[in-house]
Design an enzyme around this catalytic site. Structure first.
Site, mmCIF file in Angstrom:
data_model
loop_
_atom_site.group_PDB
_atom_site.id
_atom_site.type_symbol
_atom_site.label_atom_id
_atom_site.label_comp_id
_atom_site.label_asym_id
_atom_site.label_seq_id
_atom_site.Cartn_x
_atom_site.Cartn_y
_atom_site.Cartn_z
ATOM 1 N N THR A 120 41.571 6.093 55.685
ATOM 2 C CA THR A 120 42.282 6.915 54.708
ATOM 3 C C THR A 120 42.424 6.212 53.366
ATOM 4 O O THR A 120 42.518 4.964 53.318
ATOM 5 C CB THR A 120 43.694 7.251 55.245
ATOM 6 O OG1 THR A 120 44.458 7.854 54.198
ATOM 7 C CG2 THR A 120 44.442 6.024 55.730
ATOM 8 N N TYR A 144 51.756 4.719 57.852
ATOM 9 C CA TYR A 144 50.519 5.440 58.174
ATOM 10 C C TYR A 144 49.309 4.669 57.647
ATOM 11 O O TYR A 144 48.366 4.374 58.391
ATOM 12 C CB TYR A 144 50.571 6.852 57.567
ATOM 13 C CG TYR A 144 49.252 7.565 57.621
ATOM 14 C CD1 TYR A 144 48.729 8.011 58.829
ATOM 15 C CD2 TYR A 144 48.499 7.777 56.462
ATOM 16 C CE1 TYR A 144 47.503 8.650 58.884
ATOM 17 C CE2 TYR A 144 47.280 8.413 56.505
ATOM 18 C CZ TYR A 144 46.780 8.845 57.715
ATOM 19 O OH TYR A 144 45.561 9.462 57.773
HETATM 20 N N1 UFG Z 1 52.104 18.786 46.605
HETATM 21 C C1 UFG Z 1 52.934 19.689 45.991
HETATM 22 N N2 UFG Z 1 53.520 20.654 46.771
HETATM 23 C C2 UFG Z 1 53.295 20.759 48.110
HETATM 24 C C3 UFG Z 1 52.438 19.828 48.724
HETATM 25 C C4 UFG Z 1 51.859 18.856 47.946
HETATM 26 O O1 UFG Z 1 53.166 19.637 44.782
HETATM 27 O O2 UFG Z 1 53.873 21.673 48.749
HETATM 28 C C5 UFG Z 1 51.412 17.786 45.774
HETATM 29 C C6 UFG Z 1 51.712 16.352 46.146
HETATM 30 O O3 UFG Z 1 52.850 15.878 45.478
HETATM 31 C C7 UFG Z 1 50.420 15.662 45.696
HETATM 32 C C8 UFG Z 1 49.339 16.718 45.960
HETATM 33 O O4 UFG Z 1 50.047 17.958 45.972
HETATM 34 O O5 UFG Z 1 50.436 15.412 44.314
HETATM 35 C C9 UFG Z 1 48.631 16.537 47.289
HETATM 36 O O6 UFG Z 1 49.588 16.385 48.315
HETATM 37 P P1 UFG Z 1 49.205 16.496 49.868
HETATM 38 O O7 UFG Z 1 50.481 16.434 50.633
HETATM 39 O O8 UFG Z 1 48.320 17.661 50.076
HETATM 40 O O9 UFG Z 1 48.325 15.223 50.127
HETATM 41 P P2 UFG Z 1 48.629 13.683 49.812
HETATM 42 O O10 UFG Z 1 47.819 13.324 48.602
HETATM 43 O O11 UFG Z 1 50.068 13.375 49.789
HETATM 44 O O12 UFG Z 1 48.088 13.025 51.133
HETATM 45 C C10 UFG Z 1 46.763 12.705 51.320
HETATM 46 C C11 UFG Z 1 46.396 12.802 52.789
HETATM 47 C C12 UFG Z 1 47.123 11.757 53.571
HETATM 48 C C13 UFG Z 1 46.898 10.417 52.951
HETATM 49 C C14 UFG Z 1 47.300 10.420 51.506
HETATM 50 C C15 UFG Z 1 47.022 9.129 50.810
HETATM 51 O O13 UFG Z 1 46.689 14.080 53.262
HETATM 52 O O14 UFG Z 1 46.666 11.763 54.893
HETATM 53 O O15 UFG Z 1 46.554 11.423 50.831
HETATM 54 O O16 UFG Z 1 47.830 9.022 49.673
HETATM 55 F F1 UFG Z 1 47.618 9.463 53.571
#
Ligand code: UFG
Length: 337
Positions: A120, A144
């Protein structure tokens, strides 16, 4: 010449089920080991053999490896919810690190030659530079990411000591669904942006929260590198071919497209694809979100013949939406009964 079959852990889950499809479509015999805690038996293509077991169940895993003449493992099983890893770190060190150790030991014991691991971008933590390359410092900011990084470390040491090579793919933001509608993301209570947005588009939620508007990005919302799950699955099949062709070499590579979209860009795409306007609610930041996380994907492009086929945000959103509609239709009769 293909020899033996591929054992896919977590093959009943989101990314694993797409890898099973890609392997089967490429002609590989596939055996899935999944405990079905978060995965679904129906998500496993019937051409594959499904064994319901924990990956630490040495007897079940080794019996499967021997009975199916397994030459390679693709390891997707694990826990994947970042905030949960903060509140329950030992679950992540057990399900990701300790369970992986048992699986790797079984692979070595059964003479499995190749190992492909779901790693990841969370191994980087908050990167100093974006796009982030594989030689950037790995400083996970949550259990994680650390649980996955520890598995990478085990694989490096094992590959040096035993006749097994490995490829760890560091995924960026995986989204979308099989273009033929055979699988998709089915997890209940998902938190990932595109999944949440298509749930809002199909009426399962009434709005999408935007977590932070003061990031150092062009529109102030978080920027991520969204990769279509079927392109990611295809990269695994290419990685397997490479491990077979060059048994002395192992690889750690980013799996992303190398370009970022903001939260607003993603929601604009959902509005375009659905021809509706989703209710966006601006909220505060979530803990631990980096401003931008985009892959430097030059290593994977130079190493594998892999070329993205579905690198288009509207396509990713369209496929995620089609799957979400299918799930909603399936749930409808149950709700009425
Ligand atoms: N976001 C929102 N609203 C939501 C969900 C997400 O604004 O309801 C934003 C988050 O703040 C972020 C972007 O959308 O800026 C993406 O968020 P996600 O939750 O979809 O994904 P992440 O980037 O947090 O997580 C991903 C992978 C994880 C991994 C991580 C590494 O899904 O498994 O990247 O940083 F660990």
């Amino acid at each position: 010449m293909q020899k033996g079959s591929v054992l896919v852990t977590g093959g009943a889950g989101y990314i694993g089920s797409h890898a099973v499809l890609a392997l089967l479509d490429a002609g590989w015999p596939v055996v899935v080991v999944d405990n079905l805690v978060t995965g679904f038996a129906w998500a496993v293509d019937p051409r594959a053999t499904l064994i319901q077991a924990n990956i630490e169940d040495d007897a079940a895993v080794r019996a499967a490896m021997r009975a199916h003449d397994v030459c390679a493992v693709m390891h997707f099983a694990g826990s994947v919810v970042v905030p949960e890893s903060v509140s329950d770190p030992l679950k992540y060190y057990r399900n990701n690190t300790v369970a992986s150790r048992a699986l790797i030991e079984s692979a070595v014991a059964c003479g499995v030659s190749h190992f492909i691991f779901s790693s990841t971008a969370a191994t980087y933590g908050i990167p100093d530079q974006v796009p982030v390359s594989e030689d950037s410092p790995t400083r996970p900011i949550n259990p994680y990411g650390m649980s996955k990084l520890m598995t990478e470390a085990m694989l490096k040491d094992v590959a040096a000591a035993h006749p097994m090579n490995f490829c760890a793919l560091r995924y960026f933001n995986v989204a979308g669904a099989d273009p033929l509608g055979r699988s998709g993301q089915s997890t209940a209570g998902a938190t990932h942006l595109i999944k949440v947005a298509v749930e809002a588009a199909t009426g399962k939620r009434d709005h999408v929260g935007i977590f932070g508007t003061d990031f150092a990005t062009p529109d102030g919302t978080g920027v991520r590198d969204y990769i279509h799950v079927s392109d990611l699955a295809a990269a695994h099949v290419h990685a397997l071919d490479l491990l077979i062709a060059r048994p002395g070499d192992s690889h750690i590579m980013n799996a992303g497209y190398g370009r970022g979209y903001s939260v607003n860009d993603v929601l604009d795409a959902v509005d375009r694809v659905t021809n509706r306007t989703i209710d966006r609610r601006y909220q505060g930041r979530r803990a631990g979100d980096p401003d931008a996380l985009v892959a430097d994907n030059s290593a994977i492009l130079a190493t594998l013949p892999w070329r993205p086929q579905l690198d288009d945000l509207d396509t990713i959103v369209g496929h995620a939406l089609a799957w979400e509609r299918k799930l909603a239709e399936q749930a409808e009769p149950q709700r009425q009964s």
